[in-house]
Design an enzyme around this catalytic site. Structure first.
Site, PDB file in Angstrom:
ATOM      1  N   LYS A 245      40.289  33.268  31.720  1.00 32.81           N
ATOM      2  CA  LYS A 245      39.528  33.589  32.927  1.00 32.81           C
ATOM      3  C   LYS A 245      38.951  35.004  32.818  1.00 32.81           C
ATOM      4  O   LYS A 245      39.682  35.972  32.658  1.00 32.81           O
ATOM      5  CB  LYS A 245      40.428  33.494  34.162  1.00 32.81           C
ATOM      6  CG  LYS A 245      39.781  34.029  35.453  1.00 32.81           C
ATOM      7  CD  LYS A 245      40.672  33.856  36.692  1.00 32.81           C
ATOM      8  CE  LYS A 245      40.091  34.572  37.909  1.00 32.81           C
ATOM      9  NZ  LYS A 245      40.945  34.453  39.110  1.00 32.81           N
ATOM     10  N   ASP A 250      36.767  40.660  41.140  1.00 33.94           N
ATOM     11  CA  ASP A 250      36.938  39.614  42.145  1.00 33.94           C
ATOM     12  C   ASP A 250      36.975  40.236  43.542  1.00 33.94           C
ATOM     13  O   ASP A 250      38.025  40.677  44.014  1.00 33.94           O
ATOM     14  CB  ASP A 250      38.230  38.832  41.872  1.00 33.94           C
ATOM     15  CG  ASP A 250      38.413  37.662  42.829  1.00 33.94           C
ATOM     16  OD1 ASP A 250      37.468  37.376  43.609  1.00 33.94           O
ATOM     17  OD2 ASP A 250      39.489  37.027  42.789  1.00 33.94           O
ATOM     18  N   LYS A 257      37.881  39.613  50.210  1.00 33.30           N
ATOM     19  CA  LYS A 257      39.261  40.089  50.242  1.00 33.30           C
ATOM     20  C   LYS A 257      39.379  41.328  51.112  1.00 33.30           C
ATOM     21  O   LYS A 257      38.425  42.105  51.211  1.00 33.30           O
ATOM     22  CB  LYS A 257      39.709  40.490  48.817  1.00 33.30           C
ATOM     23  CG  LYS A 257      39.979  39.359  47.862  1.00 33.30           C
ATOM     24  CD  LYS A 257      40.403  39.913  46.500  1.00 33.30           C
ATOM     25  CE  LYS A 257      40.594  38.827  45.470  1.00 33.30           C
ATOM     26  NZ  LYS A 257      41.693  37.903  45.765  1.00 33.30           N
ATOM     27  N   ASP A 268      40.924  41.067  36.892  1.00 28.41           N
ATOM     28  CA  ASP A 268      40.815  39.611  36.997  1.00 28.41           C
ATOM     29  C   ASP A 268      40.172  38.949  35.769  1.00 28.41           C
ATOM     30  O   ASP A 268      39.953  37.741  35.765  1.00 28.41           O
ATOM     31  CB  ASP A 268      40.049  39.241  38.277  1.00 28.41           C
ATOM     32  CG  ASP A 268      40.532  37.936  38.885  1.00 28.41           C
ATOM     33  OD1 ASP A 268      41.672  37.527  38.589  1.00 28.41           O
ATOM     34  OD2 ASP A 268      39.755  37.324  39.654  1.00 28.41           O
ATOM     35  N   ASP A 327      36.987  32.710  47.299  1.00 26.77           N
ATOM     36  CA  ASP A 327      37.951  33.543  46.578  1.00 26.77           C
ATOM     37  C   ASP A 327      38.804  32.718  45.607  1.00 26.77           C
ATOM     38  O   ASP A 327      39.526  33.279  44.788  1.00 26.77           O
ATOM     39  CB  ASP A 327      38.848  34.291  47.580  1.00 26.77           C
ATOM     40  CG  ASP A 327      39.579  35.454  46.954  1.00 26.77           C
ATOM     41  OD1 ASP A 327      39.247  35.825  45.807  1.00 26.77           O
ATOM     42  OD2 ASP A 327      40.478  36.004  47.625  1.00 26.77           O
ATOM     43  N   GLU A 329      37.905  31.338  42.938  1.00 32.82           N
ATOM     44  CA  GLU A 329      36.785  31.238  42.001  1.00 32.82           C
ATOM     45  C   GLU A 329      37.208  31.016  40.557  1.00 32.82           C
ATOM     46  O   GLU A 329      36.451  30.451  39.768  1.00 32.82           O
ATOM     47  CB  GLU A 329      35.926  32.505  42.099  1.00 32.82           C
ATOM     48  CG  GLU A 329      36.393  33.699  41.248  1.00 32.82           C
ATOM     49  CD  GLU A 329      37.770  34.243  41.629  1.00 32.82           C
ATOM     50  OE1 GLU A 329      38.210  33.996  42.766  1.00 32.82           O
ATOM     51  OE2 GLU A 329      38.405  34.901  40.783  1.00 32.82           O
ATOM     52  N   ARG A 331      39.333  29.027  39.188  1.00 30.62           N
ATOM     53  CA  ARG A 331      39.399  27.616  38.807  1.00 30.62           C
ATOM     54  C   ARG A 331      38.004  27.009  38.616  1.00 30.62           C
ATOM     55  O   ARG A 331      37.838  26.062  37.854  1.00 30.62           O
ATOM     56  CB  ARG A 331      40.215  26.835  39.853  1.00 30.62           C
ATOM     57  CG  ARG A 331      39.647  26.839  41.240  1.00 30.62           C
ATOM     58  CD  ARG A 331      40.686  26.532  42.318  1.00 30.62           C
ATOM     59  NE  ARG A 331      41.546  27.687  42.592  1.00 30.62           N
ATOM     60  CZ  ARG A 331      42.567  27.678  43.443  1.00 30.62           C
ATOM     61  NH1 ARG A 331      42.861  26.571  44.128  1.00 30.62           N
ATOM     62  NH2 ARG A 331      43.289  28.757  43.640  1.00 30.62           N
TER      63      ARG A 331
HETATM   64  N1  BES Z   1      42.240  36.694  41.227  1.00 34.88           N
HETATM   65  C1  BES Z   1      42.887  36.107  42.337  1.00 34.88           C
HETATM   66  C2  BES Z   1      44.385  35.907  42.120  1.00 34.88           C
HETATM   67  C3  BES Z   1      45.204  37.172  42.022  1.00 34.88           C
HETATM   68  C4  BES Z   1      45.736  37.740  43.150  1.00 34.88           C
HETATM   69  C5  BES Z   1      45.450  37.743  40.790  1.00 34.88           C
HETATM   70  C6  BES Z   1      46.495  38.899  43.067  1.00 34.88           C
HETATM   71  C7  BES Z   1      46.216  38.904  40.692  1.00 34.88           C
HETATM   72  C8  BES Z   1      46.735  39.471  41.827  1.00 34.88           C
HETATM   73  C9  BES Z   1      42.285  34.744  42.627  1.00 34.88           C
HETATM   74  O1  BES Z   1      40.945  34.595  42.336  1.00 34.88           O
HETATM   75  C10 BES Z   1      42.416  34.528  44.096  1.00 34.88           C
HETATM   76  O2  BES Z   1      41.810  35.232  44.838  1.00 34.88           O
HETATM   77  N2  BES Z   1      43.204  33.524  44.486  1.00 34.88           N
HETATM   78  C11 BES Z   1      43.412  33.217  45.841  1.00 34.88           C
HETATM   79  C12 BES Z   1      43.307  31.730  46.012  1.00 34.88           C
HETATM   80  C13 BES Z   1      43.235  31.258  47.429  1.00 34.88           C
HETATM   81  C14 BES Z   1      41.960  31.722  48.058  1.00 34.88           C
HETATM   82  C15 BES Z   1      43.330  29.767  47.432  1.00 34.88           C
HETATM   83  C16 BES Z   1      44.803  33.715  46.213  1.00 34.88           C
HETATM   84  O3  BES Z   1      45.706  33.651  45.371  1.00 34.88           O
HETATM   85  O4  BES Z   1      44.977  34.203  47.322  1.00 34.88           O
HETATM   86 ZN    ZN Z   2      40.236  35.820  40.852  1.00 31.99          ZN
HETATM   87 MN    MN Z   3      39.676  35.206  43.894  1.00 30.79          MN
END
Ligand code: BES
Ligand code: ZN
Ligand code: MN
Length: 477
Positions: A245, A250, A257, A268, A327, A329, A331
């Protein structure tokens, strides 16, 4: 780059510093005893004062004075059971203490993990400091070293090079590493390691139907890229595909966020960094294997062209995803890259991604979540991670949870409900690998360290490089 050489016995090697090991209850190794005898009888009392008993993690730095040909002797505690992790940590601590020495002699038993720890412990990201103080160690002398010892240390140097490259990419501020720039660096370091590089630009992504990458990139002013790094050995023992990834930053997109959650989001693209780092090592070691590394690279930004909640994206393999939270993204871009990986028909696909906060909640900052679709993929990753000394933990992919990502308008939606977020994310990825054996590492926790610890420094850790290299080595036999 540090030079590694075989040295003679400890009383004949020439170096500024000397590192020796000490077992539990202050059990001195032969080289440690040699140094201690010359230092004198005061040393025991001094160790008492320091409470230095030879426990793993303890290091006593003692000046050589007039009685030893070294400015400093580093007595490194390794305890009863000097396993790889203990030696890596000892190497990391010694490496940091010895950063101002130009040369270091080491008498440590297994030079592989110690050297790896040393080179990782001496990593610095200081290009943005006005007065950088990079470590000066440029010669490593292996006490009583033979060709095997040098080869082991050289292997550690190759792996450390990949980890350090990954750390550099992760630590770089997002503004300085748009997808185009990461693609340029990947091309440069890939070609230096003998890899064939293919870069898909925006037009190629459009022509190729990479709707996930384009969807995420739509809100950004910088263009996306998909990089393919190919290592093609003449008589390959297998075919491995690695996918990382690469979200350069992000912000969350329109589902933006909160400020605090954005602070570390230059991290990220750690999965892509791990794949680029591992491919560099695999090329350098010239493993008898066919390996492709795929890195989808883009920012996730809320610009005027951004994808909206409710939009539907068509992924490379034809399946559609309803975007309910922009967010989620990672996947979306991985779905495209995994589809392409599956088209190449490898024996195994492994993806590495800072995919979900839920994984970090479940396993903490130091352990990656490990998922897979059967056929021994999870077991292979577990074995490789264990050998490499990276911590992973197997997680379930229950078929009935798939209903949580059912969409009312598309083949699936990109979020589940509040619970099991790391699992629903992995279940979405599974839709894009077809029948190919596949494993997924969610490195949201361990990709970044919040404090210095052993051979890991605050910031990008390069997590995944060592496991991916070990896996490739296992496949190469
Ligand atoms: N990049 C984030 C996941 C992440 C969070 C990595 C904290 C490292 C530290 C990912 O893109 C994300 O934002 N995931 C969301 C998914 C949700 C919106 C379903 C999450 O984990 O909150
Ligand atoms: Zn992310
Ligand atoms: Mn995200």
């Amino acid at each position: 780059m540090i030079a590694i050489e075989a040295g003679g016995p400890v009383d004949a090697v020439e170096a500024e510093g000397l590192a020796v090991t000490v077992g539990a209850d202050r059990a001195l190794s032969p080289a440690a005893r040699w140094a201690a005898e010359r230092l004198g009888r005061w040393l025991d009392g001094y160790f008492d004062q320091l409470d230095f008993g030879g426990k793993p993690g303890q290091v006593a730095a003692v000046p050589g004075g007039d009685v030893l040909p070294f400015t400093t002797v580093y007595f490194a505690g390794v305890g009863d059971e000097p396993n790889g992790e203990v030696l890596r940590r000892a190497g990391g601590t010694v490496g940091r203490l010895a950063a101002r020495l130009a040369s270091l002699a080491v008498a440590v038993g297994d030079p592989e993990p110690f050297t790896l720890g040393l080179l990782l412990g001496q990593y610095r990201f200081d290009k943005y400091r006005s007065e950088p103080k990079p470590p000066r160690t440029e010669r490593l002398v292996l006490v009583d070293g033979d060709d095997d010892a040098v080869a082991a240390a050289e292997h550690a140097r190759a792996v450390a090079g990949g980890v350090r490259l990954a750390r550099d990419l992760v630590n770089e501020p997002a503004a300085a590493k748009p997808a185009i720039e990461i693609a340029r660096v990947a091309t440069e370091v890939g070609e230096a390691a003998g890899l064939r590089v293919v870069v898909h630009d925006d037009d190629a992504l459009r022509d190729g139907g990479f709707g996930g990458i384009l969807g995420v990139a739509a809100g950004a002013h910088t263009a996306p890229r998909l990089v393919e790094l190919w290592h093609e050995a003449p008589d390959p023992q297998g075919f491995l595909a690695l996918v990382g990834k690469g979200v350069v930053f992000d912000s969350g997109g329109l589902s933006i966020k909160p400020a605090k959650a954005m602070e570390d989001m230059k991290t990220d693209m750690s999965g892509a960094a791990a794949v680029i780092g591992a491919m560099h090592v695999i090329g350098e070691l010239n493993l008898p294997l066919r390996v492709v590394g795929l890195t989808p690279l883009t920012e996730n930004m809320p610009g005027g062209g951004a994808m909206r909640p409710g939009d539907v994206l068509r992924i490379r393999n034809g399946k559609t995803i309803e975007v309910l939270n922009t967010d989620a993204e990672g996947r979306l871009i991985l779905a495209d890259a995994l589809s392409l990986a599956a088209e190449h028909e490898p024996d195994l696909i492994v993806d590495v991604a800072t995919l979900t906060g839920a994984s970090k909640v479940a396993l903490g900052e130091h352990i990656a979540g490990l998922f897979g679709n059967g056929d021994g993929a999870v077991e292979k990753l577990e074995a490789a991670a264990k050998r490499a000394g990276e911590r992973v933990w197997p997680m379930p992919l229950p078929a009935d949870y798939r209903a949580m990502i059912d969409s009312t308008v598309a083949d699936m939606k990109n979020t589940g409900n509040r619970f099991g977020g790391a699992i629903t994310a992995a279940l979405l990825l599974k839709e894009f690998v077809g029948d190919t054996p596949w494993a997924h590492l969610d490195i949201a926790g361990p990709a970044r360290a919040s404090k210095d610890n052993g051979y890991t420094l605050t910031g990008g850790t390069g997590f995944g490089v060592r496991t991916l290299v070990a896996l490739a080595e296992d496949m190469a036999g």
